[in-house]
Write an enzyme that holds these catalytic residues in place. Structure first.
Site, PDB file in Angstrom:
ATOM      1  N   TYR A 147      -9.485  -5.462 -10.839  1.00 18.17           N
ATOM      2  CA  TYR A 147      -9.892  -6.774 -11.385  1.00 18.17           C
ATOM      3  C   TYR A 147      -8.715  -7.497 -12.053  1.00 18.17           C
ATOM      4  CZ  TYR A 147     -12.092 -10.183 -14.469  1.00 18.17           C
ATOM      5  OH  TYR A 147     -12.402 -11.338 -15.132  1.00 18.17           O
ATOM      6  N   TYR A 165     -18.754 -21.777 -15.059  1.00 17.63           N
ATOM      7  CA  TYR A 165     -19.445 -21.085 -16.161  1.00 17.63           C
ATOM      8  C   TYR A 165     -20.494 -21.954 -16.832  1.00 17.63           C
ATOM      9  CZ  TYR A 165     -15.179 -18.685 -15.210  1.00 17.63           C
ATOM     10  OH  TYR A 165     -14.159 -18.094 -14.554  1.00 17.63           O
ATOM     11  N   VAL A 182      -8.872 -19.373 -16.072  1.00 13.83           N
ATOM     12  CA  VAL A 182      -8.259 -19.663 -17.371  1.00 13.83           C
ATOM     13  C   VAL A 182      -6.741 -19.856 -17.285  1.00 13.83           C
ATOM     14  CG1 VAL A 182     -10.067 -18.647 -18.832  1.00 13.83           C
ATOM     15  CG2 VAL A 182      -8.153 -17.215 -18.053  1.00 13.83           C
ATOM     16  N   LYS A 209     -12.124 -14.728  -7.994  1.00 13.97           N
ATOM     17  CA  LYS A 209     -13.472 -14.173  -7.803  1.00 13.97           C
ATOM     18  C   LYS A 209     -14.115 -14.689  -6.512  1.00 13.97           C
ATOM     19  CE  LYS A 209     -14.058 -13.607 -12.821  1.00 13.97           C
ATOM     20  NZ  LYS A 209     -14.562 -14.234 -14.064  1.00 13.97           N
TER      21      LYS A 209
END
Ligand code: GLN
Length: 317
Positions: free
Chosen positions: A201, A253, A271, A79
Site C-alpha cells: 500500500y 472522500y 494527498v 487506488k
C-alpha cells in the site's frame, strides 16, 4: 482550435490551451494556499506554490499548462489502479469484502469500520484500499512489479517509479494505517500479513508521476476500457462503468458531494495534490497543486476543475 465531440451535448469547438491558460490565471490567487500533506514527513518539503494541468483526449492530443513536467506523489490516486487489478483478479466477488457507498467520513477514519464489522465502505477510503491491496497480493507473485507494469503501460512511460523515500517515510509515520489494517485483520478481511499489505500500500501511494503521465494512464476509463493507443482491451466496459461511478461518489472522500456539485465528473484525488477527472468518451483532465483543503483535496486543483467544466460544458450532468 480542437473539435471535441461530447456525448453529453453538441460538438463544441474548444480551444483547450486557451481554456487551460485562462484557468491558470484565474486560480493563481489560490495556488500556495492550503496545506501540504505534512503527516507524511517526506511530503512536507514539497513546495506548495506549484500548479500544473494536463488534458489527454481520445483523438490522441495532449495539452499541458504550468508545472506539468514535475513528478509528484500520486498517493490515493493509485487506488484506482489497484482497483483495476483487484477487479480483474476477483471479479464481482470483490464486493463481498468491500462496499460501494460513500463513507461521509475522512479517508483515514476508524469509526465506521467497527460498526460495519470490518467491511470498508468503499475501495477509496484507506481501509478499502488495504483490502484491495490484500486481494492484489493474494493473486500475484510480485504485486509491486505487476502494478508498476500496469501503470507504465497505461501511461506509456517505462520510467515511472515508486519513490522509496516516500514509501518509507509514510510507513514510519503510518500509525493510522497500521491501526486500520490490523483492525481489518481482526475481522478476517485481510488474508496476508499486515506488514506485507501495508508495504504494498505505501509503495502504491509512492508512485511518482507527472500530470501528463496520469492523463494518459486514465484514458482507458474515458474509452470504455480500451487503450487509446493500441486498441487493446484493458478492462471490460461494465467495470469501467463501476470504477467511474465509484470515483464519482467516493473519489474525493467526504467532499464527493460538493465535488459532484462543483465539477460534475468522476474524479480521484490524492494527498500529493493531484486530482484526475474523467470525461467519458472525450478526455481525461489532471490537475496538480500540493496545497490541500481540510478534506485532503487540492485546493487550487478543485477550483481549476470546477472552472474547466464551467468553461467547457464538459460534465456528465
Ligand atoms: N497514503 C495516504 C494515506 O494513507 C493516502 C491518502 C490520500 O491520498 N488521501 O494516508
Amino acid at each position: 482550435m480542437t473539435p471535441i465531440r461530447s456525448q453529453y451535448g453538441s460538438s463544441a469547438d474548444l480551444d483547450i490551451p486557451k481554456v487551460l491558460a485562462r484557468i491558470h490565471e484565474e486560480v493563481r490567487p489560490l495556488i500556495g494556499q492550503g496545506k501540504v500533506a505534512s503527516y507524511i514527513p517526506r511530503l512536507a518539503c514539497v513546495p506548495a506554490n506549484r500548479f500544473g494541468m494536463a488534458v489527454a483526449t481520445l483523438d490522441g492530443a495532449l495539452y499541458t499548462e504550468g508545472d506539468t513536467d514535475e513528478l509528484f506523489s500520486i498517493q490515493s490516486i493509485s487506488k484506482v489502479f489497484t482497483l483495476n487489478l483487484a477487479l480483474e483478479a476477483l471479479g464481482s466477488d470483490l464486493w463481498k469484502r468491500v462496499g460501494r457507498e460513500p463513507s461521509g467520513n475522512a479517508f483515514n477514519s476508524l469509526v465506521q469500520l467497527e460498526r460495519e464489522r470490518g467491511i470498508p465502505r468503499n475501495p477509496f477510503i484507506n481501509a478499502g484500499a488495504h483490502v484491495i491491496a490484500d486481494v492484489v497480493l493474494s493473486h500475484t507473485s510480485n504485486a509491486r512489479q505487476k502494478l508498476l507494469e500496469f501503470v507504465r503501460d497505461r501511461a506509456d512511460n517505462q520510467a515511472i517509479i515508486m519513490d522509496e523515500e516516500v514509501a518509507i517515510s509514510e510507513r514510519d509515520a503510518g500509525f493510522r494505517n497500521f491501526a486500520l489494517a490490523n483492525f481489518l485483520r481482526s475481522f478476517n478481511n485481510i488474508e496476508n500479513k499486515v506488514d506485507d499489505v501495508l508495504d504494498f500500500y505505501f509503495h502504491q501511494c509512492a508512485l511518482q508521476m507527472s500530470c501528463a503521465d496520469l492523463a494518459h494512464a486514465f484514458l482507458h476509463l474515458a474509452n470504455g476500457g480500451i487503450c487509446q493507443r493500441s486498441g487493446e482491451s484493458v478492462i471490460k466496459p461494465d467495470r469501467v462503468k463501476r470504477i467511474n461511478a465509484l470515483m464519482m461518489t467516493c473519489g474525493t472522500y467526504d467532499a464527493a458531494g460538493e465535488f459532484a456539485f462543483r465539477v460534475g465528473l468522476p474524479a480521484k484525488s490524492g494527498v500529493g495534490g493531484g486530482i484526475v477527472a474523467v470525461v467519458p468518451s472525450v478526455m481525461t483532465v489532471v490537475v496538480w497543486s500540493p496545497g490541500l483543503d481540510e478534506k485532503g483535496n487540492s485546493l487550487a486543483g478543485a477550483a481549476a476543475l470546477g472552472r474547466f467544466t464551467e468553461l467547457t460544458g464538459l460534465s456528465i450532468f
